[in-house]
Design a protein around this motif. Structure first.
Motif, PDB file in Angstrom:
ATOM      1  N   GLY A 179       0.805  -1.213   0.000  1.00 58.58           N
ATOM      2  CA  GLY A 179       0.000   0.000   0.000  1.00 58.58           C
ATOM      3  C   GLY A 179       0.838   1.262   0.000  1.00 58.58           C
ATOM      4  O   GLY A 179       0.408   2.304  -0.524  1.00 58.58           O
ATOM      5  N   LEU A 180       2.046   1.170   0.569  1.00 55.28           N
ATOM      6  CA  LEU A 180       2.962   2.313   0.600  1.00 55.28           C
ATOM      7  C   LEU A 180       3.843   2.381  -0.644  1.00 55.28           C
ATOM      8  O   LEU A 180       4.653   3.301  -0.778  1.00 55.28           O
ATOM      9  N   GLY A 181       3.716   1.414  -1.538  1.00 52.97           N
ATOM     10  CA  GLY A 181       4.460   1.443  -2.795  1.00 52.97           C
ATOM     11  C   GLY A 181       5.830   0.808  -2.764  1.00 52.97           C
ATOM     12  O   GLY A 181       6.649   1.033  -3.667  1.00 52.97           O
ATOM     13  N   ALA A 182       6.124   0.001  -1.743  1.00 53.28           N
ATOM     14  CA  ALA A 182       7.441  -0.631  -1.632  1.00 53.28           C
ATOM     15  C   ALA A 182       7.497  -1.925  -2.434  1.00 53.28           C
ATOM     16  O   ALA A 182       6.471  -2.506  -2.803  1.00 53.28           O
ATOM     17  N   ARG A 183       8.709  -2.390  -2.701  1.00 57.31           N
ATOM     18  CA  ARG A 183       8.957  -3.699  -3.295  1.00 57.31           C
ATOM     19  C   ARG A 183       9.298  -4.665  -2.150  1.00 57.31           C
ATOM     20  O   ARG A 183      10.099  -4.328  -1.273  1.00 57.31           O
ATOM     21  N   VAL A 184       8.705  -5.865  -2.167  1.00 60.82           N
ATOM     22  CA  VAL A 184       8.764  -6.733  -1.000  1.00 60.82           C
ATOM     23  C   VAL A 184       9.277  -8.124  -1.347  1.00 60.82           C
ATOM     24  O   VAL A 184       8.870  -8.715  -2.357  1.00 60.82           O
ATOM     25  N   TRP A 185      10.159  -8.646  -0.490  1.00 60.49           N
ATOM     26  CA  TRP A 185      10.576 -10.039  -0.493  1.00 60.49           C
ATOM     27  C   TRP A 185      10.328 -10.593   0.908  1.00 60.49           C
ATOM     28  O   TRP A 185      10.200  -9.834   1.882  1.00 60.49           O
ATOM     29  N   VAL A 186      10.266 -11.922   1.021  1.00 59.06           N
ATOM     30  CA  VAL A 186       9.940 -12.549   2.304  1.00 59.06           C
ATOM     31  C   VAL A 186      10.864 -13.730   2.561  1.00 59.06           C
ATOM     32  O   VAL A 186      11.525 -14.236   1.646  1.00 59.06           O
ATOM     33  N   THR A 187      10.892 -14.183   3.819  1.00 58.28           N
ATOM     34  CA  THR A 187      11.528 -15.454   4.155  1.00 58.28           C
ATOM     35  C   THR A 187      10.518 -16.331   4.865  1.00 58.28           C
ATOM     36  O   THR A 187       9.540 -15.858   5.453  1.00 58.28           O
TER      37      THR A 187
END
Length: 334
Positions: A179-187
């Motif tokens: 929603g804030l426009g960031a690019r996201v990765w996860v573990t």
């Protein structure tokens, strides 16, 4: 009324208790749904400071205002509401004050048919959310919003890594970050959970059980690494986050499920100009910011499973297995 009462460590029972009477400035909410948090399980296990018994657990809830204490605006009566469980934050946005507490210990919480809360803790239920979704939002959503928007000041276009995807706060961090426009990765330790996170907007994920995951993450994320990392585990794995973070990056953390961080190397922090940011819950301003973002983006909390209040003990057992993807919710009333 019926309530899930913790009488002692691991002694959780559905029993009849007196209906709470709202004090001056308080409202009585007839609950439609409530959600579990790891905090509730830690209290049930006796692993929490300031334990008192008996107590009605539960920090998250949504319902209808059916009673008013002295001095409360009567227009609240009949309103559909959600509850902010962050009580008595204080006057500073920087940190909570000495009067801060969380609903559900020591004050009786939401695993009951009714709860009395101060009027300033209520907000209208977002109209696009079901009762179960609304109940799932407050504690984990508020924690994730403050971590990203207030503490880390995540900006549009920045790269973010979220560790341990699958729990409520981590999933909210993913949704809020998008929603804030960031690019996201996860573990995660689960390929399935990584896949589900990708379906929600993550660009990729890494198995932290793989010894080579940091090298893989550096390659896939690219550049100098993630500018922001959100962690709720701590423990020995925290050192890898120092290696992965971009120079000048921010690591924000709100939990320690894996315990203390051993052998933290100051050199890794100061040589990369890293900011280590602790956070917990959120202020009234954070709460309003969360609700605004939820409305703007039409964010819907991820509900993993729903149980009736009478099966609350089963819901706690499910939380013990850490198999859920999203929030565990109790339905209350008809």
């Amino acid at each position: 009324m019926k309530a899930l009462v913790l009488r002692d460590v691991k002694q959780l029972h559905l029993v009849d208790v007196p209906e709470p009477a709202p004090a001056k400035g308080e409202l009585l909410v007839s609950l439609k749904a409530a959600a579990l948090n790891h905090r509730d399980e830690w209290i049930r296990q006796g692993q929490y400071a300031g334990l008192k018994f008996p107590v009605v657990l539960g920090s998250d809830g949504a319902g209808i205002v059916t009673g008013l204490g002295e001095g409360v605006d009567p227009s609240w009566l009949g309103k559909e509401v959600i509850i902010n469980p962050s009580l008595g934050w204080g006057l500073s946005q920087h940190a909570q004050g000495p009067g801060f507490s969380i609903l559900g210990m020591p004050r009786d919480g939401t695993f009951a048919e009714k709860v009395a809360v101060p009027g300033e803790q209520l907000a209208p239920k977002p109209s696009h959310l079901s009762w179960e979704e609304a109940a799932a939002l407050p504690l984990a959503g508020l924690t994730a919003f403050r971590a990203l928007a207030t503490r880390a000041q995540l900006a549009s276009g920045e790269k973010l890594l979220i560790t341990g995807i699958g729990g409520g706060a981590a999933l909210f961090a993913l949704q809020i970050a998008k929603g804030l426009g960031a690019r996201v990765w996860v573990t995660s330790s689960s390929e399935e959970k990584i896949g589900r996170a990708v379906s929600l907007g993550a660009e990729g994920g890494f198995l932290y059980t793989d010894p080579a995951w940091v090298a893989e993450a550096k390659k896939e994320i690219g550049g100098s690494g993630p500018q922001v990392i959100v962690d709720s585990a701590g423990g020995a794995g925290f050192d890898a986050l120092l290696d992965l973070a971009a120079p000048g990056g921010r690591i924000v953390f709100f939990g320690g499920t894996r315990g203390v961080i051993p052998n933290l190397a100051p050199r890794k922090v100061f040589s990369k100009q890293l900011d280590l940011l602790g956070t917990t819950m959120g202020s009234p301003a954070d709460w309003m910011g969360l609700l605004k973002l939820v409305e703007q983006t039409q964010l819907r909390p991820i509900v993993s499973e729903v149980f009736p209040l009478a099966q609350g003990e089963e819901a706690f057992l499910r939380m013990e297995t850490s198999s859920q993807f999203g929030k565990l919710v109790l339905t209350i009333g008809e």
